[in-house]
Enzyme design. Sequence first.
Site, mmCIF file in Angstrom:
data_model
loop_
_atom_site.group_PDB
_atom_site.id
_atom_site.type_symbol
_atom_site.label_atom_id
_atom_site.label_comp_id
_atom_site.label_asym_id
_atom_site.label_seq_id
_atom_site.Cartn_x
_atom_site.Cartn_y
_atom_site.Cartn_z
ATOM 1 N N ASP A 1 0.856 -1.208 0.000
ATOM 2 C CA ASP A 1 0.000 0.000 0.000
ATOM 3 C C ASP A 1 0.885 1.249 0.000
ATOM 4 O OD1 ASP A 1 -0.800 0.477 3.542
ATOM 5 O OD2 ASP A 1 0.980 -0.401 2.589
ATOM 6 N N ASP B 1 6.779 1.132 1.934
ATOM 7 C CA ASP B 1 6.493 0.188 0.854
ATOM 8 C C ASP B 1 7.340 0.503 -0.373
ATOM 9 O OD1 ASP B 1 3.850 1.024 2.336
ATOM 10 O OD2 ASP B 1 3.513 -1.033 1.667
ATOM 11 N N ASN C 1 -2.434 2.743 3.369
ATOM 12 C CA ASN C 1 -1.875 4.061 3.726
ATOM 13 C C ASN C 1 -2.703 5.186 3.118
ATOM 14 O OD1 ASN C 1 0.317 3.359 5.387
ATOM 15 N ND2 ASN C 1 1.461 2.681 3.592
ATOM 16 N N THR D 1 2.880 -6.103 2.615
ATOM 17 C CA THR D 1 3.358 -4.990 3.459
ATOM 18 C C THR D 1 2.260 -3.946 3.664
ATOM 19 O OG1 THR D 1 4.230 -3.722 1.583
ATOM 20 C CG2 THR D 1 5.733 -5.298 2.645
ATOM 21 N N PHE E 1 -1.135 -1.250 12.362
ATOM 22 C CA PHE E 1 -1.994 -0.758 11.280
ATOM 23 C C PHE E 1 -2.368 -1.838 10.262
ATOM 24 C CE2 PHE E 1 -3.921 2.257 8.502
ATOM 25 C CZ PHE E 1 -3.633 1.805 7.215
ATOM 26 N N ASN E 2 -1.389 -2.559 9.688
ATOM 27 C CA ASN E 2 -1.696 -3.489 8.598
ATOM 28 C C ASN E 2 -2.686 -4.566 9.029
ATOM 29 O OD1 ASN E 2 -0.086 -2.215 6.727
ATOM 30 N ND2 ASN E 2 1.692 -3.528 7.094
ATOM 31 N N GLN F 1 6.707 10.766 11.344
ATOM 32 C CA GLN F 1 6.900 9.764 12.413
ATOM 33 C C GLN F 1 7.355 10.456 13.707
ATOM 34 O OE1 GLN F 1 6.547 6.395 12.606
ATOM 35 N NE2 GLN F 1 5.952 5.933 10.499
ATOM 36 N N HIS G 1 9.630 -0.012 8.318
ATOM 37 C CA HIS G 1 8.852 -1.241 8.505
ATOM 38 C C HIS G 1 8.975 -2.232 7.338
ATOM 39 C CE1 HIS G 1 6.770 0.863 11.804
ATOM 40 N NE2 HIS G 1 6.371 1.810 10.968
ATOM 41 N N ASP G 2 8.435 -1.868 6.185
ATOM 42 C CA ASP G 2 8.217 -2.836 5.112
ATOM 43 C C ASP G 2 9.484 -3.458 4.533
ATOM 44 O OD1 ASP G 2 5.410 -0.866 3.912
ATOM 45 O OD2 ASP G 2 5.516 -2.389 5.469
HETATM 46 O O1 RIB Z 1 2.339 -0.234 10.782
HETATM 47 C C1 RIB Z 1 3.250 -0.034 9.730
HETATM 48 C C2 RIB Z 1 2.669 -0.487 8.433
HETATM 49 O O2 RIB Z 1 1.517 0.280 8.130
HETATM 50 C C3 RIB Z 1 3.618 -0.283 7.245
HETATM 51 O O3 RIB Z 1 3.387 -1.266 6.288
HETATM 52 C C4 RIB Z 1 3.201 1.049 6.703
HETATM 53 O O4 RIB Z 1 3.490 1.197 5.311
HETATM 54 C C5 RIB Z 1 1.719 0.994 6.908
HETATM 55 O O5 RIB Z 1 1.157 0.262 5.840
HETATM 56 CA CA CA Z 2 2.824 -0.649 3.996
#
Ligand code: RIB
Ligand code: CA
Length: 318
Positions: A14, A19, A43, A128, A169-170, A231, A243-244
Amino acid sequence: MSDIKKRKIILDCDPGHDDAVAIMMAASNPGIELLGVTIVSGNQTVEKTSLNGLKVLQWIGKGDIPCFQGCSRPMIREKLNAGDIHGETGLDGPVFPPLTLKIQEKHAVNFIIDTLMESDGDITMVTTGPMTNLGMALRMKPEIADKIQEIVLMGGAYTNGNVTPAAEFNIIADADAAYVCFTCGRPIRMMGLDITRKVLCTPDIVERMRQVGTIASDLFVDLMGHFCKTQYEIFGWAGGPLHDPCTIAYLINPDVIKSKYVNATIDIRSTESYGRTNCDMFDYMKKPKNCHVAYDIDADMFWDIVERELARYPKSEK
Ligand code: RIB
Ligand code: CA
């Protein structure tokens, strides 16, 4: 290098700043065959994340990698986006040239199903973003499960979440889809916030990548300019947790992380803990194990991997 068997992957994402870095790393590594990029709402809206996937592929000169638009909302719940982090476009910060690449006609879920069914069972599904596309594919064509070599996801946490204290979140963005994926019976490798928060893209890292001097490192620097700012504003982090790319770094060198094979379930029943990845790290419940949960990452090795992948691209004309 040509006789080494490449790892075939579909990257479902996303984009999203982190990503985008994962796409760049997956598209450049000689040990990875990126069969396609499938896009999901997360996102930002799926229309925006799809455009972002195309923008990144065009920027790095990988227009030959097909990009597919997927689900516009979670399987059951209302849509959840993260514009606060990734901005109105979902990829705020960089300035991209006019987009000439086009999204594929085929829906992302159909691409996932068709590609897996035509395969020899040697494809890794990397997700991701919210797991809606893979969850829908598994519900539409359950037979694809046997064709998935491994599911490698960025998502979840066995400690604190980043949307609620319980949920990342994901996962919370489509916990029902995550539940479908976590119960599909295939090997799962979970890169949660527990490790991604150990790879903060601090200003010295940005400067290190700026020195790489390629078209990919240029984009990395512009992406991180926005990502690290939001952030810091929201979480107070000294740098944006990358993260990804942890998923792709693992595919490139599995030694970069340490994992524990445990029982992991997705909470889709409770209210306050909805979307939590309940990882039984101490095997209290003695339930069947289904997930390799990453609990540590070698940050130095991780940044070396990121730097090396960015360096594979053509020199910047800046
Ligand atoms: O929580 C982090 C995730 O949520 C990452 O994949 C970021 O791109 C969002 O999608
Ligand atoms: Ca992501």
